[in-house]
Design a protein around this motif. Structure first.
Motif, PDB file in Angstrom:
ATOM      1  N   LYS A  71       0.832  -1.195   0.000  1.00 58.82           N
ATOM      2  CA  LYS A  71       0.000   0.000   0.000  1.00 58.82           C
ATOM      3  C   LYS A  71       0.867   1.245   0.000  1.00 58.82           C
ATOM      4  N   ALA A  72       0.301   2.302  -0.558  1.00 55.75           N
ATOM      5  CA  ALA A  72       0.960   3.607  -0.578  1.00 55.75           C
ATOM      6  C   ALA A  72       0.134   4.575   0.259  1.00 55.75           C
ATOM      7  N   ASN A  73       0.811   5.299   1.129  1.00 60.55           N
ATOM      8  CA  ASN A  73       0.155   6.328   1.933  1.00 60.55           C
ATOM      9  C   ASN A  73       0.304   7.668   1.221  1.00 60.55           C
ATOM     10  N   ILE A  74      -0.824   8.304   0.917  1.00 64.80           N
ATOM     11  CA  ILE A  74      -0.817   9.583   0.199  1.00 64.80           C
ATOM     12  C   ILE A  74      -1.324  10.675   1.121  1.00 64.80           C
ATOM     13  N   ASN A  75      -0.583  11.766   1.202  1.00 63.49           N
ATOM     14  CA  ASN A  75      -0.984  12.956   1.950  1.00 63.49           C
ATOM     15  C   ASN A  75      -1.025  14.146   1.004  1.00 63.49           C
ATOM     16  N   SER A  76      -2.017  15.002   1.182  1.00 63.60           N
ATOM     17  CA  SER A  76      -2.086  16.190   0.330  1.00 63.60           C
ATOM     18  C   SER A  76      -2.286  17.429   1.186  1.00 63.60           C
ATOM     19  N   GLY A  77      -1.872  18.539   0.639  1.00 62.81           N
ATOM     20  CA  GLY A  77      -2.018  19.823   1.329  1.00 62.81           C
ATOM     21  C   GLY A  77      -1.600  20.935   0.389  1.00 62.81           C
ATOM     22  N   VAL A  78      -1.212  22.051   0.966  1.00 63.72           N
ATOM     23  CA  VAL A  78      -0.821  23.201   0.155  1.00 63.72           C
ATOM     24  C   VAL A  78       0.482  23.790   0.690  1.00 63.72           C
ATOM     25  N   LEU A  79       1.148  24.523  -0.170  1.00 60.38           N
ATOM     26  CA  LEU A  79       2.336  25.268   0.221  1.00 60.38           C
ATOM     27  C   LEU A  79       1.948  26.309   1.268  1.00 60.38           C
ATOM     28  N   PRO A  80       2.781  26.527   2.279  1.00 61.11           N
ATOM     29  CA  PRO A  80       2.435  27.567   3.262  1.00 61.11           C
ATOM     30  C   PRO A  80       2.286  28.933   2.592  1.00 61.11           C
ATOM     31  N   GLU A  81       1.311  29.690   3.063  1.00 57.72           N
ATOM     32  CA  GLU A  81       1.215  31.072   2.611  1.00 57.72           C
ATOM     33  C   GLU A  81       2.361  31.890   3.212  1.00 57.72           C
ATOM     34  N   LYS A  82       2.643  33.011   2.596  1.00 58.27           N
ATOM     35  CA  LYS A  82       3.674  33.911   3.107  1.00 58.27           C
ATOM     36  C   LYS A  82       3.232  34.472   4.456  1.00 58.27           C
ATOM     37  N   PRO A  83       3.989  34.203   5.540  1.00 61.40           N
ATOM     38  CA  PRO A  83       3.591  34.765   6.844  1.00 61.40           C
ATOM     39  C   PRO A  83       3.520  36.290   6.782  1.00 61.40           C
ATOM     40  N   ARG A  84       2.581  36.862   7.535  1.00 62.46           N
ATOM     41  CA  ARG A  84       2.391  38.319   7.486  1.00 62.46           C
ATOM     42  C   ARG A  84       1.988  38.835   8.862  1.00 62.46           C
ATOM     43  N   ASN A  85       1.913  40.163   8.946  1.00 64.34           N
ATOM     44  CA  ASN A  85       1.488  40.853  10.183  1.00 64.34           C
ATOM     45  C   ASN A  85       2.338  40.440  11.389  1.00 64.34           C
ATOM     46  N   ILE A  86       3.650  40.535  11.242  1.00 72.44           N
ATOM     47  CA  ILE A  86       4.556  40.219  12.351  1.00 72.44           C
ATOM     48  C   ILE A  86       4.520  41.357  13.375  1.00 72.44           C
ATOM     49  N   THR A  87       4.257  41.007  14.634  1.00 71.99           N
ATOM     50  CA  THR A  87       4.298  41.975  15.738  1.00 71.99           C
ATOM     51  C   THR A  87       5.161  41.406  16.852  1.00 71.99           C
ATOM     52  N   CYS A  88       5.926  42.283  17.525  1.00 69.10           N
ATOM     53  CA  CYS A  88       6.862  41.821  18.542  1.00 69.10           C
ATOM     54  C   CYS A  88       6.740  42.654  19.806  1.00 69.10           C
ATOM     55  N   VAL A  89       6.905  42.014  20.957  1.00 66.49           N
ATOM     56  CA  VAL A  89       6.855  42.683  22.264  1.00 66.49           C
ATOM     57  C   VAL A  89       8.128  42.333  23.021  1.00 66.49           C
ATOM     58  N   TYR A  90       8.771  43.381  23.577  1.00 66.47           N
ATOM     59  CA  TYR A  90      10.011  43.190  24.338  1.00 66.47           C
ATOM     60  C   TYR A  90       9.721  43.325  25.823  1.00 66.47           C
ATOM     61  N   TYR A  91      10.160  42.341  26.616  1.00 67.99           N
ATOM     62  CA  TYR A  91      10.057  42.382  28.070  1.00 67.99           C
ATOM     63  C   TYR A  91      11.476  42.524  28.615  1.00 67.99           C
ATOM     64  N   HIS A  92      11.748  43.671  29.235  1.00 70.96           N
ATOM     65  CA  HIS A  92      13.112  44.060  29.597  1.00 70.96           C
ATOM     66  C   HIS A  92      13.826  42.962  30.381  1.00 70.96           C
ATOM     67  N   ARG A  93      14.961  42.539  29.818  1.00 71.38           N
ATOM     68  CA  ARG A  93      15.837  41.528  30.412  1.00 71.38           C
ATOM     69  C   ARG A  93      15.118  40.192  30.672  1.00 71.38           C
ATOM     70  N   LYS A  94      14.052  39.949  29.931  1.00 73.07           N
ATOM     71  CA  LYS A  94      13.324  38.688  30.061  1.00 73.07           C
ATOM     72  C   LYS A  94      13.196  37.979  28.716  1.00 73.07           C
ATOM     73  N   SER A  95      12.500  38.618  27.769  1.00 69.23           N
ATOM     74  CA  SER A  95      12.226  37.918  26.517  1.00 69.23           C
ATOM     75  C   SER A  95      11.810  38.896  25.425  1.00 69.23           C
ATOM     76  N   PHE A  96      11.852  38.392  24.206  1.00 73.20           N
ATOM     77  CA  PHE A  96      11.382  39.125  23.022  1.00 73.20           C
ATOM     78  C   PHE A  96      10.474  38.156  22.281  1.00 73.20           C
ATOM     79  N   THR A  97       9.171  38.441  22.263  1.00 74.09           N
ATOM     80  CA  THR A  97       8.190  37.536  21.669  1.00 74.09           C
ATOM     81  C   THR A  97       7.584  38.150  20.421  1.00 74.09           C
ATOM     82  N   CYS A  98       7.542  37.363  19.345  1.00 70.25           N
ATOM     83  CA  CYS A  98       6.928  37.808  18.096  1.00 70.25           C
ATOM     84  C   CYS A  98       5.784  36.869  17.714  1.00 70.25           C
ATOM     85  N   ASN A  99       4.732  37.453  17.165  1.00 72.29           N
ATOM     86  CA  ASN A  99       3.582  36.710  16.650  1.00 72.29           C
ATOM     87  C   ASN A  99       3.385  37.076  15.188  1.00 72.29           C
ATOM     88  N   TRP A 100       2.724  36.188  14.451  1.00 75.36           N
ATOM     89  CA  TRP A 100       2.455  36.466  13.047  1.00 75.36           C
ATOM     90  C   TRP A 100       1.222  35.705  12.601  1.00 75.36           C
TER      91      TRP A 100
END
Length: 210
Positions: free
Chosen positions: A110-139
């Motif tokens: 048997k052959a296992n077949i999976n289908s899907g699509v190419l990822p879209e270009k990520p967009r709307n990147i936003t980032c928050v900096y927490y002083h001396r703790k972390s830098f978190t980005c969402n998209w």
């Protein structure tokens, strides 16, 4: 519409993983295609089948539990049959090769077949900096790909690159791998078995990202 045809040399030795029995096998055994494509799978009989006077004309193909209509079969020669699944849009399925011997149907592989699509270009990147703790980005990753997709956030600052990898839409750099009052450039790479896309770069100064 795309078609995926996996070439099989006929009349030469084929060094491939065998299927579920010693009588025959399918190639390929695992396939990832773009949704809506045509997919062709081959079933190859081995010597044990030939000695029992069975041939590729006797091969029956099933997709999951449903027999595929014979108009989608191609008998390449006495030992090779192929089947084409047209306009495949299911997230996944199994295509099964069977042959009828003297008593019952035998599964060759048997052959296992999976289908899907190419990822879209990520967009709307936003980032928050927490002083001396972390830098978190969402998209926004865009529409569902229906395939395992990895997102890599790249941070460029002072001619140095750092990466953070995730399977969703958020990633965090932790202290001390962050810089205060520095100009950062962020971008996201999205990758799955069909390819990769890259977001537009976003410039962020950590002083103003809190």
């Amino acid at each position: 519409m795309l078609s995926y045809l996996f070439w099989v040399p006929i009349g030469v030795c084929i060094f491939l993983a065998k299927g579920l029995t010693s009588c025959g096998y399918v190639v390929p055994t695992s396939i990832v295609v773009e949704s809506g494509s045509n997919v062709t799978v081959f079933c190859i009989l081995e010597k044990d089948c030939i000695l029992r006077e069975e041939n590729a004309n006797q091969i029956i193909w099933k997709q999951a539990d449903v027999q595929v209509p014979q108009k989608y079969y191609t008998v390449v020669n006495a030992t090779v049959s192929s089947v084409t699944i047209v306009n495949f849009t299911l997230p996944k399925t199994d295509v099964i090769c069977r042959i009828k011997d003297r008593r019952a149907y035998q599964i060759l592989g048997k052959a296992n077949i999976n289908s899907g699509v190419l990822p879209e270009k990520p967009r709307n990147i936003t980032c928050v900096y927490y002083h001396r703790k972390s830098f978190t980005c969402n998209w926004d990753p865009g529409k569902e790909t229906h395939l395992p997709t990895t997102y890599t956030l790249i941070k460029e600052v002072n001619n140095n690159n750092k990466t953070c990898q995730d399977k969703n839409n958020s990633c965090t750099f932790h202290f001390p791998n962050i810089e205060y009052d520095a100009d950062h450039v962020f971008y996201v790479k999205a990758k799955n078995d069909l390819g990769m896309t890259v977001s537009d770069p976003v410039a962020v100064n950590s002083r103003y990202a809190g």
